[in-house]
Each structure stands twice: as C-alpha cells, then as structure tokens.
Scaffold this motif. Sequence first.
Motif, short mmCIF file in Angstrom:
data_model
loop_
_atom_site.label_atom_id
_atom_site.label_comp_id
_atom_site.label_asym_id
_atom_site.label_seq_id
_atom_site.Cartn_x
_atom_site.Cartn_y
_atom_site.Cartn_z
N MET A 31 0.37 -0.94 -0.03
CA MET A 31 0.18 -0.41 -0.08
C MET A 31 0.54 1.41 -0.09
SD MET A 31 -3.19 -0.91 2.51
CE MET A 31 -2.08 -0.24 4.16
N ALA A 32 -0.24 2.47 -0.34
CA ALA A 32 0.99 3.24 -0.48
C ALA A 32 0.00 4.74 -0.05
CB ALA A 32 2.17 3.83 -1.71
N PHE A 33 0.34 5.90 0.37
CA PHE A 33 -0.32 6.37 0.66
C PHE A 33 0.03 8.29 0.07
CE2 PHE A 33 1.44 7.61 4.58
CZ PHE A 33 2.11 8.70 4.66
N ALA A 34 -0.42 9.25 -0.17
CA ALA A 34 0.09 10.56 -0.29
C ALA A 34 -1.64 12.28 0.47
CB ALA A 34 0.14 11.04 -1.64
N LEU A 35 -1.34 12.74 0.49
CA LEU A 35 -2.01 13.65 1.50
C LEU A 35 -1.88 14.96 0.41
CD1 LEU A 35 -1.36 13.28 5.13
CD2 LEU A 35 -3.15 12.66 3.67
N PHE A 36 -2.95 15.97 0.24
CA PHE A 36 -3.24 16.97 -0.78
C PHE A 36 -4.11 18.15 0.00
CE2 PHE A 36 -6.46 14.61 -2.88
CZ PHE A 36 -7.09 15.49 -3.17
N THR A 37 -4.71 19.17 0.06
CA THR A 37 -5.36 20.04 -0.45
C THR A 37 -5.75 20.83 -1.84
OG1 THR A 37 -3.33 21.67 0.32
CG2 THR A 37 -4.13 20.69 1.97
N ASP A 38 -7.09 20.48 -1.10
CA ASP A 38 -7.79 21.29 -2.18
C ASP A 38 -7.84 22.53 -2.26
OD1 ASP A 38 -9.11 22.28 -0.51
OD2 ASP A 38 -11.32 20.18 -0.46
N PRO A 39 -8.56 23.23 -3.61
CA PRO A 39 -8.18 24.84 -3.56
C PRO A 39 -8.85 25.33 -1.81
CG PRO A 39 -9.16 23.49 -5.72
CD PRO A 39 -8.50 22.68 -4.62
N ALA A 40 -9.47 24.60 -1.66
CA ALA A 40 -9.86 25.42 0.06
C ALA A 40 -8.58 25.48 1.15
CB ALA A 40 -11.12 25.56 0.03
N GLY A 41 -8.19 24.47 0.78
CA GLY A 41 -7.03 24.64 1.73
C GLY A 41 -7.37 22.84 3.15
N ASN A 42 -8.72 21.83 2.44
CA ASN A 42 -8.57 20.68 3.13
C ASN A 42 -8.17 19.82 2.83
OD1 ASN A 42 -11.86 21.61 4.15
ND2 ASN A 42 -12.12 22.32 1.73
N MET A 43 -7.52 19.04 3.53
CA MET A 43 -6.37 18.23 3.40
C MET A 43 -7.16 16.56 2.56
SD MET A 43 -3.15 17.38 4.55
CE MET A 43 -2.74 17.77 5.78
N VAL A 44 -6.89 16.00 1.93
CA VAL A 44 -7.20 14.82 1.72
C VAL A 44 -6.07 13.77 1.49
CG1 VAL A 44 -9.00 13.40 -0.36
CG2 VAL A 44 -9.14 16.52 0.36
N GLY A 45 -6.68 12.73 2.05
CA GLY A 45 -5.79 11.60 1.29
C GLY A 45 -6.07 10.74 0.56
N LEU A 46 -5.29 10.45 -0.38
CA LEU A 46 -5.39 9.07 -1.20
C LEU A 46 -4.42 7.77 -0.82
CD1 LEU A 46 -4.49 11.45 -4.98
CD2 LEU A 46 -6.59 10.59 -3.00
N LEU A 47 -5.03 6.77 -1.45
CA LEU A 47 -4.57 5.50 -0.96
C LEU A 47 -4.79 4.23 -1.82
CD1 LEU A 47 -3.57 4.24 1.94
CD2 LEU A 47 -6.07 2.97 1.92
N THR A 48 -3.35 3.92 -1.90
CA THR A 48 -3.62 2.77 -3.11
C THR A 48 -2.89 1.44 -2.45
OG1 THR A 48 -2.62 1.98 -5.35
CG2 THR A 48 -1.28 3.10 -4.01
N THR A 49 -3.37 0.35 -3.11
CA THR A 49 -3.12 -1.47 -2.99
C THR A 49 -2.43 -2.13 -3.62
OG1 THR A 49 -5.14 -1.86 -3.65
CG2 THR A 49 -4.68 -1.45 -1.10
N ALA A 50 -2.31 -0.77 -4.66
CA ALA A 50 -0.78 -1.25 -6.13
C ALA A 50 0.35 -1.03 -6.28
CB ALA A 50 -1.85 -0.58 -7.26
N VAL A 51 0.81 -0.96 -4.89
CA VAL A 51 2.24 -1.22 -4.63
C VAL A 51 3.43 -1.92 -5.05
CG1 VAL A 51 4.12 -0.07 -3.95
CG2 VAL A 51 1.60 1.09 -3.41
N THR A 52 3.97 -2.32 -6.14
CA THR A 52 4.74 -3.33 -6.17
C THR A 52 5.97 -3.80 -5.43
OG1 THR A 52 5.61 -2.33 -8.29
CG2 THR A 52 3.97 -3.63 -8.03
#
Length: 116
Positions: free
Chosen positions: A95-116
């Motif tokens: 698994m892997a993740f990353a965090l970003f902020t949207d244009p309003a500054g809200n923090m959102v995470g992305l998660l994938t299970t497609a990591v080799t």
Amino acid sequence: MAHPVVHWEVAGPDREVLRIFYEGLFGWKSETVDENYALLQPGEGPGGGIMCTRPGMPPYVTVYVRVEDLERALKRVRELGGELRVPPAKIGNGMAFALFTDPAGNMVGLLTTAVT
C-alpha cells in the motif's frame, strides 16, 4: 463508486488523548500500531486512525480515497488547483498513500493498494 472513501484520520499533538476521547464518546475500539498511530473500528463503515502530528503540524481530520494510480491522481490534483502536502509513501504490505490540499485548503488523502 469508482473512488470510495476507504479510511479516515483524526490527528493532533497527543494521540493517546484523542484515542481515549473517541473511544469514550462513541465506544469505538482501538488497536495501537505504535506510539504515533492507533487504528479505530467504529463497527460500521470504513475504519479510521488516530495520529500524532509532528511539531508545527496543525491538527486535522481527513478522509482517504482509494485510487488505482497514485501518481496519476496527484498529477490531476495539481491540474485542478490542488497542492501536494505529503508525497507518496509506502505503508503496510503493498500500500501507499499521499496527502494533498484542495483549492480551499482541505486536507485529503489518497490510498492505493497497487504498490509493487
């Protein structure tokens, strides 16, 4: 839904205080991963986590959305006016993740299970 919310997180300077608070308030069960993180199981819906923030990092509440390709999703985030906050990092097994902020500054995470 092509990109479901699969995890959520509450973060602050004292993980243990937050863990006790949410267990007491909602009766959620927790499992300590390490001194900085605990997993929470609310009983229904996706599970979540309680995280200890690093010095200088503000408290936050966020959701994690599952994506197939983390790099492609982050490229789209930037194209749409978002900003990368935490670069992709491997966690767990595959698994892997990353965090970003949207244009309003809200923090959102992305998660994938497609990591080799």
